[in-house]
Design a protein around this motif. Structure first.
Motif, PDB file in Angstrom:
ATOM      1  N   ASP A  27       0.845  -1.193   0.000  1.00 29.92           N
ATOM      2  CA  ASP A  27       0.000   0.000   0.000  1.00 29.92           C
ATOM      3  C   ASP A  27       0.879   1.240   0.000  1.00 29.92           C
ATOM      4  N   VAL A  28       0.271   2.374  -0.310  1.00 29.44           N
ATOM      5  CA  VAL A  28       0.897   3.681  -0.142  1.00 29.44           C
ATOM      6  C   VAL A  28      -0.151   4.546   0.554  1.00 29.44           C
ATOM      7  N   ILE A  29       0.202   5.040   1.750  1.00 26.58           N
ATOM      8  CA  ILE A  29      -0.729   5.840   2.540  1.00 26.58           C
ATOM      9  C   ILE A  29      -0.109   7.212   2.760  1.00 26.58           C
ATOM     10  N   ASN A  30      -0.699   8.244   2.171  1.00 21.76           N
ATOM     11  CA  ASN A  30      -0.191   9.616   2.310  1.00 21.76           C
ATOM     12  C   ASN A  30       1.303   9.690   1.979  1.00 21.76           C
ATOM     13  N   ASP A  31       1.687   9.084   0.874  1.00 23.95           N
ATOM     14  CA  ASP A  31       3.067   9.039   0.376  1.00 23.95           C
ATOM     15  C   ASP A  31       4.008   8.179   1.211  1.00 23.95           C
ATOM     16  N   HIS A  32       3.493   7.429   2.185  1.00 25.85           N
ATOM     17  CA  HIS A  32       4.300   6.478   2.948  1.00 25.85           C
ATOM     18  C   HIS A  32       4.152   5.110   2.280  1.00 25.85           C
ATOM     19  N   ARG A  87      -4.882   5.955   9.790  1.00 25.33           N
ATOM     20  CA  ARG A  87      -5.230   7.235  10.443  1.00 25.33           C
ATOM     21  C   ARG A  87      -3.989   8.016  10.853  1.00 25.33           C
ATOM     22  N   ILE A  88      -3.012   7.310  11.410  1.00 21.84           N
ATOM     23  CA  ILE A  88      -1.794   7.987  11.866  1.00 21.84           C
ATOM     24  C   ILE A  88      -0.980   8.497  10.679  1.00 21.84           C
ATOM     25  N   LEU A  89      -0.808   7.665   9.659  1.00 17.85           N
ATOM     26  CA  LEU A  89      -0.006   8.078   8.506  1.00 17.85           C
ATOM     27  C   LEU A  89      -0.646   9.232   7.742  1.00 17.85           C
ATOM     28  N   GLU A  90      -1.964   9.300   7.733  1.00 17.59           N
ATOM     29  CA  GLU A  90      -2.650  10.396   7.045  1.00 17.59           C
ATOM     30  C   GLU A  90      -2.383  11.749   7.701  1.00 17.59           C
ATOM     31  N   ARG A  91      -1.933  11.751   8.950  1.00 10.98           N
ATOM     32  CA  ARG A  91      -1.633  13.002   9.657  1.00 10.98           C
ATOM     33  C   ARG A  91      -0.175  13.438   9.500  1.00 10.98           C
ATOM     34  N   HIS A  92       0.667  12.595   8.906  1.00 14.87           N
ATOM     35  CA  HIS A  92       2.097  12.899   8.807  1.00 14.87           C
ATOM     36  C   HIS A  92       2.568  12.874   7.362  1.00 14.87           C
ATOM     37  N   ASP A  93       3.297  13.894   6.971  1.00 14.86           N
ATOM     38  CA  ASP A  93       3.798  14.019   5.604  1.00 14.86           C
ATOM     39  C   ASP A  93       5.294  13.737   5.503  1.00 14.86           C
ATOM     40  N   THR A  94       5.795  12.827   6.293  1.00 19.69           N
ATOM     41  CA  THR A  94       7.235  12.579   6.324  1.00 19.69           C
ATOM     42  C   THR A  94       7.732  11.628   5.255  1.00 19.69           C
ATOM     43  N   GLN A  95       6.844  10.876   4.628  1.00 22.03           N
ATOM     44  CA  GLN A  95       7.179   9.932   3.558  1.00 22.03           C
ATOM     45  C   GLN A  95       8.162   8.859   3.996  1.00 22.03           C
ATOM     46  N   LYS A  96       8.038   8.357   5.203  1.00 25.74           N
ATOM     47  CA  LYS A  96       8.925   7.297   5.680  1.00 25.74           C
ATOM     48  C   LYS A  96       8.351   5.931   5.300  1.00 25.74           C
ATOM     49  N   PRO A  97       9.196   5.033   4.805  1.00 27.99           N
ATOM     50  CA  PRO A  97       8.723   3.677   4.523  1.00 27.99           C
ATOM     51  C   PRO A  97       8.300   2.976   5.818  1.00 27.99           C
ATOM     52  N   ILE A  98       7.219   2.222   5.718  1.00 21.06           N
ATOM     53  CA  ILE A  98       6.687   1.468   6.845  1.00 21.06           C
ATOM     54  C   ILE A  98       6.812  -0.016   6.509  1.00 21.06           C
ATOM     55  N   PHE A  99       7.397  -0.786   7.419  1.00 19.98           N
ATOM     56  CA  PHE A  99       7.519  -2.226   7.253  1.00 19.98           C
ATOM     57  C   PHE A  99       6.519  -2.876   8.200  1.00 19.98           C
ATOM     58  N   TRP A 100       5.470  -3.480   7.637  1.00 21.07           N
ATOM     59  CA  TRP A 100       4.342  -4.047   8.379  1.00 21.07           C
ATOM     60  C   TRP A 100       4.551  -5.550   8.481  1.00 21.07           C
TER      61      TRP A 100
END
Length: 106
Positions: A27-32, A87-100
């Motif tokens: 997925d890509v959530i708010n550029d993350h 919800r959390i990623l939509e509030r942050h524009d840092t574009q950090k990759p998330i490993f789920w």
């Protein structure tokens, strides 16, 4: 809100980690970008990389997203659900990759 720009060495660390663990983007959530990571060897490699923070709560995720010294974030399985992550990623524009972390079906 302004977007944080990762330093070149941070990007190199992330690319190196991604190349080593070969995890698919789910997925890509708010550029993350959000990548699936199995609980086995991928998890071990990511947790050894510098610049990859492991979080165990929504509050820790918020803190890691705001920390400029953290290049990407590892979310262990069952920490919280995808709705909370979104919800959390939509509030942050840092574009950090998330490993789920996900269960390995094999």
């Amino acid at each position: 809100m302004t977007k944080n720009i990762l330093k070149n060495n941070d990007i190199d660390l992330i690319v190196s980690a991604l190349a080593r663990v070969k995890c698919p983007k789910i997925d890509v959530i708010n550029d993350h970008p959000v990548f699936a990571v199995t609980q086995g060897w991928q998890k071990q490699i990511l947790c050894e990389e510098s610049g990859v923070a492991s979080v165990s709560s929504p509050t820790e995720l918020e803190t890691a997203l705001e920390d400029q010294n953290i290049a990407s974030i590892y979310v262990p399985d069952e920490t919280f659900g995808m709705k909370m992550l979104t919800r959390i990623l939509e509030r942050h524009d840092t574009q950090k990759p998330i490993f789920w972390e996900t269960f390995d079906d094999e």
